[in-house]
Design an enzyme around this catalytic site. Structure first.
Site, PDB file in Angstrom:
ATOM      1  N   GLU A   1       0.833  -1.200   0.000  1.00 33.05           N
ATOM      2  CA  GLU A   1       0.000   0.000   0.000  1.00 33.05           C
ATOM      3  C   GLU A   1       0.870   1.254   0.000  1.00 33.05           C
ATOM      4  O   GLU A   1       1.683   1.461   0.906  1.00 33.05           O
ATOM      5  CB  GLU A   1      -0.888  -0.022   1.239  1.00 33.05           C
ATOM      6  CG  GLU A   1      -1.816   1.160   1.358  1.00 33.05           C
ATOM      7  CD  GLU A   1      -2.519   1.174   2.703  1.00 33.05           C
ATOM      8  OE1 GLU A   1      -3.076   2.231   3.056  1.00 33.05           O
ATOM      9  OE2 GLU A   1      -2.500   0.137   3.401  1.00 33.05           O
TER      10      GLU A   1
ATOM     11  N   GLU B   1      -4.551  -6.068   3.169  1.00 31.62           N
ATOM     12  CA  GLU B   1      -3.423  -6.898   3.580  1.00 31.62           C
ATOM     13  C   GLU B   1      -3.559  -8.327   3.071  1.00 31.62           C
ATOM     14  O   GLU B   1      -2.550  -8.976   2.744  1.00 31.62           O
ATOM     15  CB  GLU B   1      -3.288  -6.885   5.104  1.00 31.62           C
ATOM     16  CG  GLU B   1      -2.789  -5.574   5.676  1.00 31.62           C
ATOM     17  CD  GLU B   1      -3.840  -4.472   5.665  1.00 31.62           C
ATOM     18  OE1 GLU B   1      -3.452  -3.280   5.711  1.00 31.62           O
ATOM     19  OE2 GLU B   1      -5.044  -4.804   5.602  1.00 31.62           O
TER      20      GLU B   1
ATOM     21  N   HIS C   1      -2.025   0.945  16.306  1.00 33.22           N
ATOM     22  CA  HIS C   1      -0.909   1.247  15.408  1.00 33.22           C
ATOM     23  C   HIS C   1       0.428   1.270  16.145  1.00 33.22           C
ATOM     24  O   HIS C   1       1.386   1.899  15.683  1.00 33.22           O
ATOM     25  CB  HIS C   1      -1.119   2.619  14.737  1.00 33.22           C
ATOM     26  CG  HIS C   1      -2.274   2.677  13.795  1.00 33.22           C
ATOM     27  ND1 HIS C   1      -3.572   2.759  14.232  1.00 33.22           N
ATOM     28  CD2 HIS C   1      -2.335   2.646  12.433  1.00 33.22           C
ATOM     29  CE1 HIS C   1      -4.386   2.803  13.184  1.00 33.22           C
ATOM     30  NE2 HIS C   1      -3.659   2.732  12.080  1.00 33.22           N
TER      31      HIS C   1
END
Length: 337
Positions: free
Chosen positions: A29, A70, A139
């Site tokens: 990405e 993903e 994250h």
């Protein structure tokens, strides 16, 4: 030797391997700059700037921006590897491993085994990981404890720019799938890196980052720098510590750990992951089962608590292991006489 930042060592190594071997492809990405971006000033090379310039040098057939999926990224990497390519795929945040767990655990990790050794799967899956940026619970996690548990995967955690270079080159040339974990907090770290285009670091060989006779400190990734800082502080008080940088958690250099503990008799394991079923508990169990007679004190573990990563800066700092916590753990194990 050249002085490079950790992120530049990653990018340069990929560039050199793509020049050397036309089978190497990069996908992920925003590895170009965003879906549909045709190079130019927007081609930032991902949010971590680890693929900048690759698109201009090698074009859209070898540097591929993917959808935000993903599952698609890792699934495509597995297919490319089976078809004879050597893909280097990037998952933008390691936290999203859950989305592609089937592709990793049930497919890529098992291809060689299930095909009776008749097939190889030379896929490298790069994953930025770890806390320190106040990026909150989704994250900021480390995931080495999960992937190390998966038979069929090799797991790499470089702690320096030079190791990032040597280990990544080894990963790209390896015939097995490799999970390559880059701690986000290390991207801006600078250090000397070999200019040799053949420089590789073999898997399963730990690095002795500091040497001493009083205690053994075992760490990987960003925790190695913390362990070194703790060892330096303790050295000023006349306490010498072996600091073992694992480099890879699968394969694990058991011999380096056991040999050190047999000399020092004391073990401190540092791990950013929560303690339950972690790398820290695995190494503590290893030493208890294979070097128990050498231990002069109980093993100390310096880990994150069993809780999600906090968002608030003060709480995240308290959550993470630190040099001060490692120093305290070493002093604790030295208190047993």
């Amino acid at each position: 030797m050249a002085k490079l930042m950790y992120r530049d060592a990653i990018r340069n190594t990929i560039f050199q391997e793509m020049q050397r071997d036309p089978r190497v492809v990069v996908l992920g990405e925003d590895v170009v700059g965003g879906m549909g971006t045709a190079g130019g000033p927007e081609a930032i090379g991902g949010i971590w700037s680890t693929s900048t310039g690759l698109y201009d040098a090698f074009g859209p057939d070898r540097v591929i921006d993917t959808p935000i999926s993903e599952s698609a990224i890792v699934g495509a990497a597995g297919g490319l590897a089976l078809a004879g390519k050597r893909p280097v795929a990037e998952i933008m945040f390691a936290d999203f491993i859950g989305v592609c767990m089937d592709q990793l655990w049930n497919q890529i990790a098992k291809f060689r085994y299930m095909f009776g050794g008749k097939s190889i799967c030379p896929a490298v899956i790069r994953m930025p990981c770890g806390a320190g940026y106040n990026a909150a619970a989704q994250h900021s996690q480390v995931i080495h404890q999960f992937v190390t548990n998966m038979p069929g995967l090799k797991v790499v955690m470089p702690s320096t720019p030079e190791d990032a270079c040597g280990l990544l080159r080894q990963a790209i040339r390896d015939d097995d799938p490799v999970i390559f974990l880059e701690h986000k907090f290390l991207y801006g770290m600078s250090g000397e890196v070999s200019d040799d285009p053949e420089f590789c670091i073999p898997f399963g060989h730990a690095r002795l980052a500091r040497a001493g006779l009083d205690a053994t400190i075992v760490a990987a990734g960003m925790m190695v720098g913390y362990a070194e800082a703790a060892a330096d502080e303790l050295a000023r008080d006349g306490i010498g510590c072996d600091v073992i940088d694992l480099r890879t958690t699968s394969p694990l250099d058991e011999e380096a750990i056991l040999d050190s503990v047999e000399v020092t008799g004391r073990l401190v394991v540092v791990d950013e992951a929560p303690p339950r079923c972690s790398l820290a508990t695995d190494i503590a169990a290893l030493v208890a089962s294979k070097a128990f007679a050498s231990l002069k004190a109980p093993t100390e573990m310096v880990t994150a608590p069993h809780t999600p990563v906090p968002f608030a800066r003060e709480l995240e700092s308290a959550y993470l292991p630190s040099p001060a916590k490692i120093v305290a753990a070493v002093r604790q194990t030295l208190s047993y006489r």
